[in-house]
Design an enzyme around this catalytic site. Sequence first.
Site, PDB file in Angstrom:
ATOM      1  N   MET A 148     -10.581 -21.262  14.520  1.00  0.00           N
ATOM      2  CA  MET A 148     -10.131 -20.715  13.447  1.00  0.00           C
ATOM      3  C   MET A 148      -8.589 -21.081  13.361  1.00  0.00           C
ATOM      4  O   MET A 148      -8.014 -20.574  12.471  1.00  0.00           O
ATOM      5  CB  MET A 148     -10.329 -19.228  13.261  1.00  0.00           C
ATOM      6  N   HIS A 204     -18.719 -27.725  10.042  1.00  0.00           N
ATOM      7  CA  HIS A 204     -18.082 -26.931   9.154  1.00  0.00           C
ATOM      8  C   HIS A 204     -19.336 -26.477   8.094  1.00  0.00           C
ATOM      9  O   HIS A 204     -20.246 -27.406   7.839  1.00  0.00           O
ATOM     10  CB  HIS A 204     -17.101 -27.982   8.212  1.00  0.00           C
TER      11      HIS A 204
HETATM   12  C1  GRF Z   1     -19.752 -21.638  12.144  1.00  0.00           C
HETATM   13  O1  GRF Z   1     -20.562 -20.944  11.037  1.00  0.00           O
HETATM   14  C2  GRF Z   1     -18.892 -22.889  11.836  1.00  0.00           C
HETATM   15  O2  GRF Z   1     -19.510 -23.337  10.557  1.00  0.00           O
HETATM   16  C3  GRF Z   1     -17.642 -22.534  11.477  1.00  0.00           C
HETATM   17  O3  GRF Z   1     -17.409 -21.354  12.347  1.00  0.00           O
HETATM   18  C4  GRF Z   1     -18.795 -20.684  12.463  1.00  0.00           C
HETATM   19  C5  GRF Z   1     -18.770 -20.261  14.099  1.00  0.00           C
HETATM   20  O4  GRF Z   1     -19.815 -19.574  14.374  1.00  0.00           O
HETATM   21  N1  GRF Z   1     -16.706 -23.620  11.855  1.00  0.00           N
HETATM   22  P1  GRF Z   1     -20.047 -19.273  15.903  1.00  0.00           P
HETATM   23  O5  GRF Z   1     -18.958 -18.586  16.588  1.00  0.00           O
HETATM   24  O6  GRF Z   1     -20.530 -20.875  16.480  1.00  0.00           O
HETATM   25  O7  GRF Z   1     -21.300 -18.312  16.133  1.00  0.00           O
END
Ligand code: GRF
Length: 209
Positions: free
Chosen positions: A96, A115
């Site tokens: 993030m 994404h």
């Molecule tokens: C995913 O939905 C991706 O699209 C976004 O962040 C989320 C991560 O989920 N970039 P996770 O931690 O892999 O479960």
Amino acid sequence: MSDGRLRLGILGSGKGSNFVAIADAIRAGSVDAEVALVLSDVSDAGILGHARASGIPARHVAPGRFRTKLDEESESAVIGSLREAGVGLVVLAGFMRILKGEFLRAFDGRVMNIHPSLLPAFPGLEAWRQALDYGAKVAGCTVHLVDQGIDTGPILAQRAVPVLDGDDAATLHARIQGAERELYPAVVGAWARGEIRVRGRMTSGFREG
Ligand code: GRF
């Protein structure tokens, strides 16, 4: 340290479902790579727990004083750890914080992201909610290389899912995440096999199925 397989460095801030999907695909033999290191800016992120449970080196890196990016010290620590681990491809899996400048120079053209929208529609945060609020009838996910912009790098693959009558943010997000968990390992696998070519924004070589 290396058996010649592509070494992945995975960065995430959340629950780690994309990481688990990639690690499962490696274990199943459909992705010829190795997860060398998992890093997170969130000390109690699920992704670190998942990695440790499978015996994969996993480390928390304190992000420093900013909210949306790593400070210089933290960025150098991340670059150093990835280099030390011999990482050939950086895989962002729900990371993030924005990575730019120094980081992208260190791993030029070798940083991948997923994404939760069909880019260039709905870049930025909570893309599934943006799609729903906009009234889109088709949503999906995009695997792309990371460049200096936000969700703007060359697209490697996309998968669409329908927006159904009665969807709310949670049901649409879950459907998109289901698509992500299939698409991301498939793209990483194709990259590891050297099938993907990139010329500027134009990419080729990834085939579904
Ligand atoms: C995913 O939905 C991706 O699209 C976004 O962040 C989320 C991560 O989920 N970039 P996770 O931690 O892999 O479960």
